[in-house]
Scaffold this active site. Structure first.
Site, mmCIF file in Angstrom:
data_model
loop_
_atom_site.group_PDB
_atom_site.id
_atom_site.type_symbol
_atom_site.label_atom_id
_atom_site.label_comp_id
_atom_site.label_asym_id
_atom_site.label_seq_id
_atom_site.Cartn_x
_atom_site.Cartn_y
_atom_site.Cartn_z
ATOM 1 N N TYR A 1 -9.730 55.141 -55.128
ATOM 2 C CA TYR A 1 -8.692 56.090 -54.730
ATOM 3 C C TYR A 1 -7.468 55.928 -55.632
ATOM 4 O O TYR A 1 -6.830 56.909 -56.009
ATOM 5 C CB TYR A 1 -8.323 55.889 -53.261
ATOM 6 C CG TYR A 1 -9.442 56.266 -52.325
ATOM 7 C CD1 TYR A 1 -9.541 57.559 -51.823
ATOM 8 C CD2 TYR A 1 -10.415 55.342 -51.947
ATOM 9 C CE1 TYR A 1 -10.573 57.922 -50.975
ATOM 10 C CE2 TYR A 1 -11.455 55.691 -51.106
ATOM 11 C CZ TYR A 1 -11.526 56.977 -50.622
ATOM 12 O OH TYR A 1 -12.555 57.339 -49.792
ATOM 13 N N ASN B 1 -11.762 67.867 -48.512
ATOM 14 C CA ASN B 1 -12.649 68.577 -49.432
ATOM 15 C C ASN B 1 -13.681 69.376 -48.634
ATOM 16 O O ASN B 1 -14.499 68.791 -47.924
ATOM 17 C CB ASN B 1 -13.349 67.553 -50.344
ATOM 18 C CG ASN B 1 -14.433 68.161 -51.207
ATOM 19 O OD1 ASN B 1 -14.464 69.353 -51.462
ATOM 20 N ND2 ASN B 1 -15.340 67.301 -51.652
ATOM 21 N N CYS C 1 -16.857 63.983 -53.784
ATOM 22 C CA CYS C 1 -15.951 63.021 -53.163
ATOM 23 C C CYS C 1 -16.674 61.723 -52.801
ATOM 24 O O CYS C 1 -16.039 60.690 -52.614
ATOM 25 C CB CYS C 1 -15.262 63.632 -51.948
ATOM 26 S SG CYS C 1 -16.350 64.359 -50.728
ATOM 27 N N HIS C 2 -18.008 61.773 -52.752
ATOM 28 C CA HIS C 2 -18.766 60.553 -52.462
ATOM 29 C C HIS C 2 -18.652 59.530 -53.583
ATOM 30 O O HIS C 2 -18.949 58.359 -53.388
ATOM 31 C CB HIS C 2 -20.250 60.895 -52.201
ATOM 32 C CG HIS C 2 -20.939 61.553 -53.341
ATOM 33 N ND1 HIS C 2 -20.873 62.917 -53.551
ATOM 34 C CD2 HIS C 2 -21.709 61.054 -54.346
ATOM 35 C CE1 HIS C 2 -21.578 63.224 -54.633
ATOM 36 N NE2 HIS C 2 -22.091 62.105 -55.140
ATOM 37 N N GLU D 1 -27.837 58.862 -56.932
ATOM 38 C CA GLU D 1 -27.322 58.834 -58.294
ATOM 39 C C GLU D 1 -27.509 57.460 -58.950
ATOM 40 O O GLU D 1 -26.866 57.131 -59.933
ATOM 41 C CB GLU D 1 -25.846 59.255 -58.278
ATOM 42 C CG GLU D 1 -25.667 60.689 -57.836
ATOM 43 C CD GLU D 1 -24.225 61.182 -57.874
ATOM 44 O OE1 GLU D 1 -23.345 60.472 -58.417
ATOM 45 O OE2 GLU D 1 -23.974 62.279 -57.362
#
Length: 168
Positions: free
Chosen positions: A103, A127, A135-136, A162
């Site tokens: 963040y 979001n 945002c993950h 991912e």
């Protein structure tokens, strides 16, 4: 006109909400992509039209992402959010597939002070476009999974998809 459809996914049922657009691939700009029970998630309204075909291009991209074949979405979004939220969301869109930022990193990227980390987290939590606006990919400064409107389990699923193996 606002249109919507649902899509089964590895995260559960996704609700896609969009607006007709002459410039979007497939003719629909995405306004929201949420899961049931999501904090601040979209809820179908009476004046919306159900139209799965309007989302054919977006659904094809989502399926390719979940199958591991797509690492970057090419989807038009409708404009929403405050100026600060839009700056944060643009920073999210720049985080490469398979990478994470804290963040604080996001705050620095948008030119905000470290004291703005909480405000950045709030903007990320607002979001409306899960998965496609990643945002993950934002984690705590210590590497821990923190905050995700659709739940930390889903955040972990996306990071695993991912190929990020976390041990927190």
């Amino acid at each position: 006109m606002t249109v919507y459809t649902t899509l089964d996914s590895p995260l559960g049922e996704l609700l896609l909400v969009g607006e007709e657009s002459a410039t979007a691939k497939g003719g629909t700009a995405l306004a929201a992509l949420t899961v049931p029970g999501q904090k601040n998630g979209a809820v179908v309204k009476d004046d919306w039209a159900e139209d799965a075909e309007a989302f054919a291009e977006i659904i094809a991209q989502l399926r390719s992402y979940f199958d591991g074949g797509l690492t970057h979405f090419d989807i038009e979004y409708t404009g929403s959010g405050s100026e600060f939220q839009r700056r944060v969301w643009q920073a999210l869109e720049a985080i490469p597939y398979g990478s994470t930022l804290s963040y604080g990193d996001v705050a620095a990227q948008i030119g905000a002070s470290k004291a703005a980390v909480r405000a950045v987290g709030t903007a990320i939590g607002a979001n409306p476009l899960l998965v496609v606006r990643p945002c993950h990919r934002v984690i705590g400064a210590n590497g821990a999974l923190t905050g995700y409107a659709a739940g930390l389990e889903r955040k972990q699923q996306l990071l695993d998809l991912e190929s990020l193996r976390r041990t927190d």
